[in-house]
Design a protein around this motif. Sequence first.
Motif, PDB file in Angstrom:
ATOM      1  N   HIS A 178       2.435  22.625 -32.213  1.00 20.13           N
ATOM      2  CA  HIS A 178       1.468  23.689 -31.934  1.00 20.13           C
ATOM      3  C   HIS A 178       1.875  24.392 -30.642  1.00 20.13           C
ATOM      4  N   PRO A 179       1.784  25.721 -30.574  1.00 20.58           N
ATOM      5  CA  PRO A 179       2.211  26.442 -29.365  1.00 20.58           C
ATOM      6  C   PRO A 179       1.307  26.246 -28.154  1.00 20.58           C
ATOM      7  N   PHE A 180       0.182  25.580 -28.335  1.00 20.56           N
ATOM      8  CA  PHE A 180      -0.738  25.376 -27.217  1.00 20.56           C
ATOM      9  C   PHE A 180      -0.023  24.616 -26.101  1.00 20.56           C
ATOM     10  N   GLN A 181      -0.161  25.119 -24.883  1.00 23.29           N
ATOM     11  CA  GLN A 181       0.488  24.515 -23.722  1.00 23.29           C
ATOM     12  C   GLN A 181      -0.491  23.634 -22.944  1.00 23.29           C
ATOM     13  N   GLY A 182       0.011  22.517 -22.447  1.00 16.69           N
ATOM     14  CA  GLY A 182      -0.810  21.652 -21.605  1.00 16.69           C
ATOM     15  C   GLY A 182      -1.433  20.504 -22.371  1.00 16.69           C
ATOM     16  N   ASP A 183      -2.057  19.610 -21.591  1.00 17.47           N
ATOM     17  CA  ASP A 183      -2.672  18.423 -22.168  1.00 17.47           C
ATOM     18  C   ASP A 183      -4.188  18.454 -22.105  1.00 17.47           C
ATOM     19  N   THR A 184      -4.752  19.562 -21.604  1.00 23.52           N
ATOM     20  CA  THR A 184      -6.209  19.710 -21.552  1.00 23.52           C
ATOM     21  C   THR A 184      -6.598  21.003 -22.255  1.00 23.52           C
ATOM     22  N   ILE A 185      -7.868  21.087 -22.624  1.00 25.22           N
ATOM     23  CA  ILE A 185      -8.365  22.282 -23.314  1.00 25.22           C
ATOM     24  C   ILE A 185      -9.765  22.581 -22.800  1.00 25.22           C
ATOM     25  N   ASN A 186     -10.016  23.854 -22.449  1.00 28.28           N
ATOM     26  CA  ASN A 186     -11.338  24.224 -21.958  1.00 28.28           C
ATOM     27  C   ASN A 186     -12.182  24.787 -23.105  1.00 28.28           C
ATOM     28  N   MET A 187     -13.444  25.063 -22.822  1.00 31.24           N
ATOM     29  CA  MET A 187     -14.374  25.479 -23.874  1.00 31.24           C
ATOM     30  C   MET A 187     -13.961  26.809 -24.485  1.00 31.24           C
ATOM     31  N   GLU A 188     -13.522  27.750 -23.657  1.00 37.41           N
ATOM     32  CA  GLU A 188     -13.119  29.062 -24.174  1.00 37.41           C
ATOM     33  C   GLU A 188     -11.942  28.927 -25.133  1.00 37.41           C
ATOM     34  N   GLN A 189     -10.946  28.143 -24.737  1.00 36.96           N
ATOM     35  CA  GLN A 189      -9.798  27.917 -25.618  1.00 36.96           C
ATOM     36  C   GLN A 189     -10.224  27.208 -26.900  1.00 36.96           C
ATOM     37  N   TYR A 190     -11.090  26.250 -26.725  1.00 38.00           N
ATOM     38  CA  TYR A 190     -11.542  25.443 -27.851  1.00 38.00           C
ATOM     39  C   TYR A 190     -12.262  26.293 -28.894  1.00 38.00           C
ATOM     40  N   LEU A 191     -13.171  27.143 -28.440  1.00 32.73           N
ATOM     41  CA  LEU A 191     -13.947  27.947 -29.367  1.00 32.73           C
ATOM     42  C   LEU A 191     -13.129  29.083 -29.978  1.00 32.73           C
ATOM     43  N   SER A 192     -12.010  29.421 -29.366  1.00 34.16           N
ATOM     44  CA  SER A 192     -11.161  30.494 -29.906  1.00 34.16           C
ATOM     45  C   SER A 192     -10.255  30.005 -31.030  1.00 34.16           C
ATOM     46  N   MET A 193     -10.124  28.695 -31.177  1.00 33.78           N
ATOM     47  CA  MET A 193      -9.212  28.129 -32.166  1.00 33.78           C
ATOM     48  C   MET A 193      -9.926  27.830 -33.482  1.00 33.78           C
TER      49      MET A 193
END
Length: 306
Positions: A178-193
Amino acid sequence: MRYKRFDLNLAVVLDALLAEQSVTKAGQRLNVSQTTVSDALARLREHFGDELLTQVGKKMVPTALGASLAQPARSMLLQADAMLNTRPAFNPAAASRHFTLMLSDYVATVLISRFVPVLQAQAPGITLELLPHSQAPWESLNHGEVDFLIMPANFVHDSHPSSILFRDDFSCVVWDQHPFQGDTINMEQYLSMAHVVNRVGRNRAPTFDEWFFKNYGHARKVEMMAMDFNSVPQFVVGTQRVGTMHTHLARYYAQYLPVRLLTPTFELPVLEEALQWHRFNDNDPAMLWMRELLAATARDAISSAA
């Protein structure tokens, strides 16, 4: 055997009739003929001065009195079972006993898969049956159809004793390409997926994380709905979707599937899985031993997975 001039064998027939609502099925359940059940029903009607069950089409429907006797009859037989299972001590190495557990596929994977070899080593004569959660698991416990329920603590009923088995939190899983970078995810990123979620049961009851997001006003873009917890990581592989899973289950699948875990930076609830058993079996030495072994296995499984 009679008690106050009542044939106690009739209580067994009454319980079967009220559960099956059919003379034929009650006979099959008790392994007796329809004639025997019909004769017993006639005696029950005479004793109670009521029809108890009446024929409506192809089904027998309990009368008001019959319906009111269902729980007392079941409770009486469960108490009898508990009494008959009472022993001065429990020897697991020599025991021969069958236990039925109702639980999720998540619990079966992270806990029971570790419990089974321990159980066989210590009590080779004990057999297990695992059932998926029904729409009303507490009814199965009330009726003595299962020995143990394992479910989120916020769903247990206070009519029977319970204890916390283990705790877990939630992680996100994505395909390891998956192109997602990093090992954490915030709410904005989470809801956009786009999301893979699972629902449980015929009525599509929401799982714990679904319940949380619905109750706290966050809507996710669901593109796939899986049939169980174990399917979620499989269905993110090869996609740009994200799944939300119990962390212990996510770590388990990260060993076998091309997925990686993301830690949410927003708050998610801690899940407590509880073990519940019927109050009539609270002092059964075999049930107590099973409870202690399940708890010890849970402690070992969670500590080794941490």
